[in-house]
Design a protein around this motif. Structure first.
Motif, PDB file in Angstrom:
ATOM      1  N   ARG A 404       0.868  -1.169   0.000  1.00 41.88           N
ATOM      2  CA  ARG A 404       0.000   0.000   0.000  1.00 41.88           C
ATOM      3  C   ARG A 404       0.904   1.217   0.000  1.00 41.88           C
ATOM      4  O   ARG A 404       1.660   1.444   0.959  1.00 41.88           O
ATOM      5  CB  ARG A 404      -0.925   0.032   1.214  1.00 41.88           C
ATOM      6  CG  ARG A 404      -1.895   1.229   1.238  1.00 41.88           C
ATOM      7  CD  ARG A 404      -2.733   1.217   2.509  1.00 41.88           C
ATOM      8  NE  ARG A 404      -3.807   2.198   2.490  1.00 41.88           N
ATOM      9  CZ  ARG A 404      -3.694   3.479   2.878  1.00 41.88           C
ATOM     10  NH1 ARG A 404      -2.508   3.932   3.324  1.00 41.88           N
ATOM     11  NH2 ARG A 404      -4.727   4.291   2.834  1.00 41.88           N
ATOM     12  N   ILE A 405       0.856   1.972  -1.077  1.00 41.03           N
ATOM     13  CA  ILE A 405       1.704   3.151  -1.238  1.00 41.03           C
ATOM     14  C   ILE A 405       0.821   4.381  -1.117  1.00 41.03           C
ATOM     15  O   ILE A 405      -0.131   4.554  -1.880  1.00 41.03           O
ATOM     16  CB  ILE A 405       2.431   3.131  -2.587  1.00 41.03           C
ATOM     17  CG1 ILE A 405       3.265   1.848  -2.708  1.00 41.03           C
ATOM     18  CG2 ILE A 405       3.302   4.363  -2.747  1.00 41.03           C
ATOM     19  CD1 ILE A 405       3.873   1.636  -4.071  1.00 41.03           C
ATOM     20  N   ASP A 406       1.138   5.209  -0.151  1.00 38.94           N
ATOM     21  CA  ASP A 406       0.345   6.409   0.141  1.00 38.94           C
ATOM     22  C   ASP A 406       1.296   7.595   0.202  1.00 38.94           C
ATOM     23  O   ASP A 406       1.812   7.943   1.267  1.00 38.94           O
ATOM     24  CB  ASP A 406      -0.391   6.226   1.467  1.00 38.94           C
ATOM     25  CG  ASP A 406      -1.366   7.359   1.765  1.00 38.94           C
ATOM     26  OD1 ASP A 406      -1.410   8.327   0.977  1.00 38.94           O
ATOM     27  OD2 ASP A 406      -2.076   7.276   2.789  1.00 38.94           O
ATOM     28  N   GLY A 407       1.522   8.215  -0.958  1.00 38.32           N
ATOM     29  CA  GLY A 407       2.462   9.327  -1.002  1.00 38.32           C
ATOM     30  C   GLY A 407       3.858   8.841  -0.648  1.00 38.32           C
ATOM     31  O   GLY A 407       4.380   7.884  -1.213  1.00 38.32           O
ATOM     32  N   ALA A 408       4.481   9.490   0.339  1.00 39.66           N
ATOM     33  CA  ALA A 408       5.821   9.098   0.772  1.00 39.66           C
ATOM     34  C   ALA A 408       5.800   7.906   1.712  1.00 39.66           C
ATOM     35  O   ALA A 408       6.845   7.308   1.988  1.00 39.66           O
ATOM     36  CB  ALA A 408       6.507  10.278   1.467  1.00 39.66           C
ATOM     37  N   GLY A 409       4.657   7.546   2.212  1.00 38.76           N
ATOM     38  CA  GLY A 409       4.544   6.405   3.114  1.00 38.76           C
ATOM     39  C   GLY A 409       4.164   5.140   2.377  1.00 38.76           C
ATOM     40  O   GLY A 409       3.563   5.177   1.292  1.00 38.76           O
ATOM     41  N   SER A 410       4.510   4.009   2.952  1.00 34.35           N
ATOM     42  CA  SER A 410       4.184   2.735   2.311  1.00 34.35           C
ATOM     43  C   SER A 410       4.202   1.610   3.338  1.00 34.35           C
ATOM     44  O   SER A 410       4.785   1.744   4.425  1.00 34.35           O
ATOM     45  CB  SER A 410       5.175   2.420   1.186  1.00 34.35           C
ATOM     46  OG  SER A 410       6.484   2.225   1.703  1.00 34.35           O
ATOM     47  N   ASN A 411       3.563   0.544   2.963  1.00 31.22           N
ATOM     48  CA  ASN A 411       3.590  -0.684   3.759  1.00 31.22           C
ATOM     49  C   ASN A 411       3.664  -1.860   2.799  1.00 31.22           C
ATOM     50  O   ASN A 411       2.863  -1.957   1.863  1.00 31.22           O
ATOM     51  CB  ASN A 411       2.348  -0.809   4.641  1.00 31.22           C
ATOM     52  CG  ASN A 411       2.244  -2.165   5.319  1.00 31.22           C
ATOM     53  OD1 ASN A 411       1.530  -3.044   4.854  1.00 31.22           O
ATOM     54  ND2 ASN A 411       2.971  -2.342   6.414  1.00 31.22           N
ATOM     55  N   ARG A 412       4.639  -2.738   3.029  1.00 32.54           N
ATOM     56  CA  ARG A 412       4.802  -3.929   2.195  1.00 32.54           C
ATOM     57  C   ARG A 412       4.885  -5.152   3.086  1.00 32.54           C
ATOM     58  O   ARG A 412       5.536  -5.129   4.133  1.00 32.54           O
ATOM     59  CB  ARG A 412       6.054  -3.817   1.319  1.00 32.54           C
ATOM     60  CG  ARG A 412       5.945  -2.742   0.234  1.00 32.54           C
ATOM     61  CD  ARG A 412       7.219  -2.657  -0.605  1.00 32.54           C
ATOM     62  NE  ARG A 412       7.031  -1.776  -1.746  1.00 32.54           N
ATOM     63  CZ  ARG A 412       7.201  -0.458  -1.716  1.00 32.54           C
ATOM     64  NH1 ARG A 412       7.571   0.125  -0.573  1.00 32.54           N
ATOM     65  NH2 ARG A 412       7.009   0.269  -2.798  1.00 32.54           N
ATOM     66  N   VAL A 413       4.228  -6.210   2.657  1.00 29.64           N
ATOM     67  CA  VAL A 413       4.229  -7.473   3.391  1.00 29.64           C
ATOM     68  C   VAL A 413       4.597  -8.581   2.425  1.00 29.64           C
ATOM     69  O   VAL A 413       4.066  -8.650   1.305  1.00 29.64           O
ATOM     70  CB  VAL A 413       2.851  -7.757   4.023  1.00 29.64           C
ATOM     71  CG1 VAL A 413       2.822  -9.155   4.631  1.00 29.64           C
ATOM     72  CG2 VAL A 413       2.512  -6.714   5.076  1.00 29.64           C
ATOM     73  N   PHE A 414       5.518  -9.446   2.872  1.00 25.38           N
ATOM     74  CA  PHE A 414       5.868 -10.635   2.094  1.00 25.38           C
ATOM     75  C   PHE A 414       5.870 -11.818   3.048  1.00 25.38           C
ATOM     76  O   PHE A 414       6.445 -11.747   4.145  1.00 25.38           O
ATOM     77  CB  PHE A 414       7.240 -10.494   1.431  1.00 25.38           C
ATOM     78  CG  PHE A 414       7.639 -11.706   0.634  1.00 25.38           C
ATOM     79  CD1 PHE A 414       7.185 -11.871  -0.663  1.00 25.38           C
ATOM     80  CD2 PHE A 414       8.441 -12.703   1.185  1.00 25.38           C
ATOM     81  CE1 PHE A 414       7.532 -12.988  -1.406  1.00 25.38           C
ATOM     82  CE2 PHE A 414       8.790 -13.827   0.459  1.00 25.38           C
ATOM     83  CZ  PHE A 414       8.337 -13.967  -0.846  1.00 25.38           C
ATOM     84  N   ALA A 415       5.222 -12.924   2.640  1.00 25.19           N
ATOM     85  CA  ALA A 415       5.164 -14.106   3.493  1.00 25.19           C
ATOM     86  C   ALA A 415       5.050 -15.350   2.628  1.00 25.19           C
ATOM     87  O   ALA A 415       4.469 -15.325   1.534  1.00 25.19           O
ATOM     88  CB  ALA A 415       3.986 -14.024   4.461  1.00 25.19           C
TER      89      ALA A 415
END
Length: 631
Positions: A404-415
């Motif tokens: 989830r990319i929100d401007g300069a912020g982001s969250n990435r999950v890998f499993a």
């Protein structure tokens, strides 16, 4: 000669109890197969259909002959597969209502488990009650949802059907002097299936009998198996299946007008209409592409109300929006690392789902409305990938990637995850992964991991589970109700079965040991890491005639979760000079609850249930316990 051979095959009887579970059903070309789906099996083509009979009891005691005979007729045309059910029952024993879709748990019902890929891992479920009311969904093994919920008998031994999907098929039913009859027509447009010229589909059929509380299975399935679906029979020799052009287009136009009083008049401010729509395209028989632009979800069923008993855990609401429901079973992942409701108000989205070369594929990209952005000016962008590959037997491995990319912020999950079956009754489920969250220019990494070991024996079963979720783990595209804890569950189950006509049909006793500890203090010998300790003893008794009784003792202890309550405050001090004080809990909460339940069979006109709870129960908002009596 050929016509005689086809008629000979079609007229064959396949008895599940005699292990005749590999069926060659007739292919009948239209217009000879033209029938009216009206619940009356009077068309000549039904005389050619293969007949499936010889059902066995699956619950409460497997392996016994079914008390009530059931015959299932089946044939197919180039575009549709047809099922005709003749369910025999004593006069007045059939229970059926004009219920809402997916709400037929209190009725007699037929459930068709159909898997065109014959992989023993998941199946589409088409359920119909005696009046033709539908309850459909998908059963995905490895989700760890067992019994006691919608569309699955309590203590049935198999996992629960997810009723989220809604498939397009026809069904009609009627109650007769001998029981009931149902006609079902499932078009191939509704299904995904391989592109092979000759195919073999997995099939099982389960009949639920409310008057006795039994579940009868065409395949003589055993409870002492790690996989219910791997025991399915097959429909063999399916040829020249024509899905046709699968193309659904749903245009949407929305507009609104805002009214406000202005002096002695009422003025309206109208907006320009907004255009949108959904498209579904069957790229191949086993791959489907969905797209949406400015979707309108105003007609989606509202969420059912839920009570928050534990503020430390978030509430889960199921997905109900049509665009996200199609193919939702392929996005299933342990620990709900994929939760499409995080895409709250999509501007546009595209999705590809299906199966290729023994690999389930589920891809989703979406652009969300700016109102859902943290910054308030950016459009959050989601990318979700779920892949699952079949291993020999019914084992599988999978991968999850979300961002989830929100401007300069982001969250990435890998499993990565795996479900490995050993022999008939043992299975091991594993997951390991992590998240990277970027906020304010700072990147934070955190792990998630899980291991589950199951023994699904007929008389003795066990389940050992440990799950660790770091306090900094974030799944912006998933649903993780509580972070910063390590949860351990140890469950042992023992089941005794009575004789065929005995009053006691089955008695199951289970003992649960559960603990929740703080992740950050798990290895700190100077601090007590335990937040929760639970010891549960459960007894479930099934009596002849469908009566069900249960007795349980729940003994629990909760330690004050100081980090969670750090922003809580209470008002204290004298009335003349009140003060705001930090909220603290100095003592553990001790709970001792006792539960008694009794459920009657579903009689023709009435049924009932009794629940009585007494003891001490927790109140996490006030961090205290109180005497409880609930009936």
């Amino acid at each position: 000669m050929i016509a005689a051979l086809i008629l000979s095959l079609a007229a064959a009887v396949f008895s599940g109890r005699d292990n005749q579970v590999h069926v060659v059903i007739p292919r009948v070309d239209a217009p000879a197969a033209a029938i009216t789906v009206d619940g009356v099996l009077d068309e000549a083509v039904w005389q050619q259909a293969a007949r499936l009979t010889g059902f066995s009891q699956y619950s409460p005691v497997d392996g016994r002959p079914a008390d009530d005979p059931t015959d299932v007729l089946v044939f197919y045309t180039p575009t549709t597969i047809y099922f005709g059910i003749k369910a025999h029952a004593a006069p007045g024993a059939v229970h059926a209502t004009l219920a809402n879709r997916d709400r037929i748990d209190a009725d007699d019902a037929i459930q068709i488990f159909l898997n065109p890929f014959n992989d023993g891992r998941q199946a589409l479920v088409f359920g119909v009650n005696p009046l033709g009311i539908q309850a459909d969904g998908v059963l995905v093994e490895g989700t760890n949802n067992r019994g006691g919920a919608a569309f699955s008998a309590l203590e049935s031994g198999r996992e629960v059907t997810d009723l989220t999907p809604d498939y397009v098929y026809q069904s009609k039913g009627r109650i007769t002097d001998e029981g009931y009859e149902i006609e079902i027509a499932i078009p191939f447009k509704t299904l995904r299936f391989p592109a092979d010229h000759v195919q073999s589909w997995a099939l099982n059929i389960v009949r639920r009998v409310q008057s006795s509380g039994h579940e009868d299975s065409w395949v003589p399935a055993q409870r002492a198996k790690s996989s219910f679906l791997a025991q399915s029979g097959t429909l063999d020799g399916l040829t020249d299946l024509r899905r046709g052009l699968v193309l659904d287009l749903n245009p949407v136009v929305t507009a609104h007008a805002d009214g406000a009083a202005s002096g002695d008049r009422w003025n309206y401010d109208t907006s320009r209409p907004e255009l949108g729509g959904n498209i579904r395209w069957g790229v191949t028989p086993n791959l489907t592409l969905n797209g949406t632009v400015n979707p309108d979800f105003s007609q989606v069923e509202a969420d059912a109300s839920q009570f928050t008993y534990d503020p430390r855990a978030a509430l889960f609401f199921p997905e109900k929006r049509p665009f996200f429901i199609d193919g939702a079973e392929l996005f299933n992942a342990p620990n709900n690392l994929i939760y499409t409701r995080r895409i709250a108000a999509p501007i546009t989205a595209v999705k590809l789902t299906g199966k290729a070369s023994s690999t389930d594929i589920a891809l989703l990209s979406a652009v969300d409305d700016v109102a859902t952005s943290v910054s308030g000016v950016d459009h959050p962008v989601f990318n979700i990938v779920r892949l699952q590959h079949d291993l020999p037997g019914t084992s599988k491995v999978g991968l999850v990637y979300t961002d989830r990319i929100d401007g300069a912020g982001s969250n990435r999950v890998f499993a990565a995850d795996a479900r490995l079956l050993f022999g008939p009754i043992y299975n091991l489920q594993l997951q390991a992964g992590g998240s990277r969250t970027v906020s304010g220019g700072v990147a934070t990494d955190a792990p998630i991991w899980q291991a589950i070991f199951n023994r699904d024996g007929r008389h003795f079963g066990l389940r050992y589970q440990v799950t660790g979720i770091h306090e900094d783990f974030r799944a912006a595209s998933g649903f993780v109700s509580r972070t910063g804890v390590i949860t351990t569950n140890i469950t042992h189950r023992a089941t005794w079965f009575g004789a065929d006509n005995a009053l006691l049909q089955s008695w199951t006793t289970s003992v649960l040991l559960n603990s929740v500890s703080q992740y950050r203090n798990a290895t700190d010998t100077q601090r007590d890491p335990w937040l929760e300790k639970k010891f549960h003893v459960n007894n479930s008794v099934k009596l002849k005639g469908g009566w069900l009784a249960g007795v349980a003792g729940l003994f629990e202890s909760f330690a004050f979760d100081e980090p969670f309550y750090k922003n809580y405050a209470v008002q204290g001090g004298a009335a003349a000079s009140p003060q705001v004080l930090p909220f603290t809990g100095t003592q553990n909460i001790r709970n001792d609850d006792y539960v008694f339940t009794l459920n009657t069979p579903q009689f023709s006109r009435i049924s009932g249930s009794v629940v009585y709870v007494w003891g001490h129960d927790e109140n996490f908002y006030e961090w205290s316990s109180a005497t409880i009596v609930f009936a």
